[in-house]
Design a protein around this motif. Structure first.
Motif, PDB file in Angstrom:
ATOM      1  N   VAL A  80       0.838  -1.204   0.000  1.00 48.86           N
ATOM      2  CA  VAL A  80       0.000   0.000   0.000  1.00 48.86           C
ATOM      3  C   VAL A  80       0.869   1.248   0.000  1.00 48.86           C
ATOM      4  O   VAL A  80       2.058   1.207   0.303  1.00 48.86           O
ATOM      5  N   VAL A  81       0.222   2.350  -0.337  1.00 47.20           N
ATOM      6  CA  VAL A  81       0.761   3.693  -0.153  1.00 47.20           C
ATOM      7  C   VAL A  81      -0.214   4.427   0.750  1.00 47.20           C
ATOM      8  O   VAL A  81      -1.397   4.580   0.407  1.00 47.20           O
ATOM      9  N   GLY A  84       0.737  -2.781  -8.439  1.00 46.81           N
ATOM     10  CA  GLY A  84       0.415  -3.772  -7.423  1.00 46.81           C
ATOM     11  C   GLY A  84       0.122  -3.191  -6.058  1.00 46.81           C
ATOM     12  O   GLY A  84      -0.132  -3.940  -5.114  1.00 46.81           O
ATOM     13  N   HIS A  85       0.145  -1.860  -5.919  1.00 43.39           N
ATOM     14  CA  HIS A  85      -0.112  -1.217  -4.634  1.00 43.39           C
ATOM     15  C   HIS A  85      -1.521  -0.619  -4.613  1.00 43.39           C
ATOM     16  O   HIS A  85      -2.052  -0.211  -5.647  1.00 43.39           O
ATOM     17  N   GLU A  86      -2.103  -0.554  -3.431  1.00 39.15           N
ATOM     18  CA  GLU A  86      -3.385   0.092  -3.220  1.00 39.15           C
ATOM     19  C   GLU A  86      -3.187   1.331  -2.352  1.00 39.15           C
ATOM     20  O   GLU A  86      -2.246   1.392  -1.556  1.00 39.15           O
ATOM     21  N   LEU A  87      -4.086   2.299  -2.519  1.00 40.67           N
ATOM     22  CA  LEU A  87      -4.096   3.430  -1.599  1.00 40.67           C
ATOM     23  C   LEU A  87      -4.639   2.963  -0.253  1.00 40.67           C
ATOM     24  O   LEU A  87      -5.561   2.158  -0.180  1.00 40.67           O
ATOM     25  N   TYR A  88      -4.050   3.481   0.819  1.00 38.61           N
ATOM     26  CA  TYR A  88      -4.466   3.123   2.173  1.00 38.61           C
ATOM     27  C   TYR A  88      -4.829   4.437   2.863  1.00 38.61           C
ATOM     28  O   TYR A  88      -3.952   5.187   3.297  1.00 38.61           O
ATOM     29  N   VAL A  89      -6.121   4.719   2.945  1.00 42.70           N
ATOM     30  CA  VAL A  89      -6.606   6.031   3.370  1.00 42.70           C
ATOM     31  C   VAL A  89      -6.624   6.136   4.887  1.00 42.70           C
ATOM     32  O   VAL A  89      -7.214   5.307   5.576  1.00 42.70           O
ATOM     33  N   ASN A  90      -5.972   7.156   5.397  1.00 40.32           N
ATOM     34  CA  ASN A  90      -6.006   7.531   6.815  1.00 40.32           C
ATOM     35  C   ASN A  90      -5.716   6.369   7.774  1.00 40.32           C
ATOM     36  O   ASN A  90      -6.558   6.005   8.605  1.00 40.32           O
ATOM     37  N   PRO A  91      -4.526   5.762   7.694  1.00 37.76           N
ATOM     38  CA  PRO A  91      -4.223   4.652   8.607  1.00 37.76           C
ATOM     39  C   PRO A  91      -4.179   5.042  10.070  1.00 37.76           C
ATOM     40  O   PRO A  91      -4.219   4.167  10.932  1.00 37.76           O
TER      41      PRO A  91
END
Length: 263
Positions: free
Chosen positions: A139-140, A172-179
């Protein structure tokens, strides 16, 4: 004369095998004997009968107006408010919370994502910092709020509109919103593509503003952690935490068990 004190309502409920009965439920039961009293999640504010998933459960009053039964609703979905999550900081945070709990559609996440300016930590080369979600997915991490970004630490970052950020997303990466928020969300490719399509059709929507400069002071309270995954069909997480406090809203439903709320 006996010195034994009279039983309290809590004693009576415990003797009957009931959970603690809130005082507002007792008052409603006295005014509506031989009825079922539905406890409704505070997020449901419609005047019409709530859907089954917005009802926490139901109490039954007997002919004397005493509470004699409690039925838990296995289909109940706690809302962000009843889970005690922090108030959302922006439209994307709100859409994530509502989608995660089943109180809002996954499509709303795409709409809010299209309008958001997102902060992303960057390397010395100006590229997004990559990481792994708890399940190992590449993720990013991105942040729709300066407060969530600040909790993550004072690292180099850029604030980018979605199309620019999507162009920099490694394969191959997904956005990772507000971890660092009350609930984080991984954005699947279909949700990201839907947001980009919204911008292609409606380019004037424009992103929301996210401050370039962060405040010096950290928040006094850090949010609890959670995670869900955005799905095009709007599914909810498999398990949600228990509500942190009793839900006060009550509706007198009928003089018999409500047909749409199963025990």
């Amino acid at each position: 004369m006996s010195d034994t004190p009279d039983p309290t309502p809590a004693d009576t409920a415990a003797a009957a095998g009931l959970p603690p009965v809130p005082e507002d439920i007792r008052q409603a039961a006295r005014q509506a004997p031989e009825h079922w009293l539905a406890v409704i999640d505070p997020a449901w504010d419609g005047e019409e009968a709530p859907p089954v998933w917005a009802v926490r459960g139901q109490w039954r009053s007997d002919e004397a107006g005493e509470v004699v039964e409690w039925q838990e609703n296995p289909e109940y979905r706690p809302s962000p408010e009843s889970l005690g999550w922090p108030q959302p900081t922006d439209a994307l945070d709100s859409a994530v919370q509502l989608s995660a709990t089943g109180y809002g559609p996954a499509e709303a996440v795409s709409t809010a994502l299209a309008q958001a300016s997102l902060a992303v930590h960057t390397t010395a080369d100006g590229l997004p910092v990559t990481a792994a979600a708890p399940d190992g997915t590449p993720v990013v991490a991105v942040y729709s709020s300066a407060s969530y970004l600040q909790v993550a630490g004072r690292f180099a970052y850029q604030v980018l509109p979605l199309p620019e950020l999507a162009a920099l997303l490694p394969e191959g990466h997904e956005l990772y919103v507000n971890p660092t928020a009350g609930v984080a969300m991984r954005i699947e490719d279909s949700v990201l593509r839907a947001a980009l399509e919204i911008l292609r059709r409606e380019p004037d929507q424009g992103p929301e503003e996210l401050p370039e400069e962060l405040p010096e002071e950290l928040p006094e309270e850090l949010p609890t952690e959670g995670e869900t995954r955005a799905r095009p069909e709007g599914a909810t997480p498999a398990t949600l935490p228990e509500p942190l406090a009793p839900i006060p809203r009550v509706r007198v439903t009928s003089d018999g068990p409500p047909s749409d709320v199963r025990p």
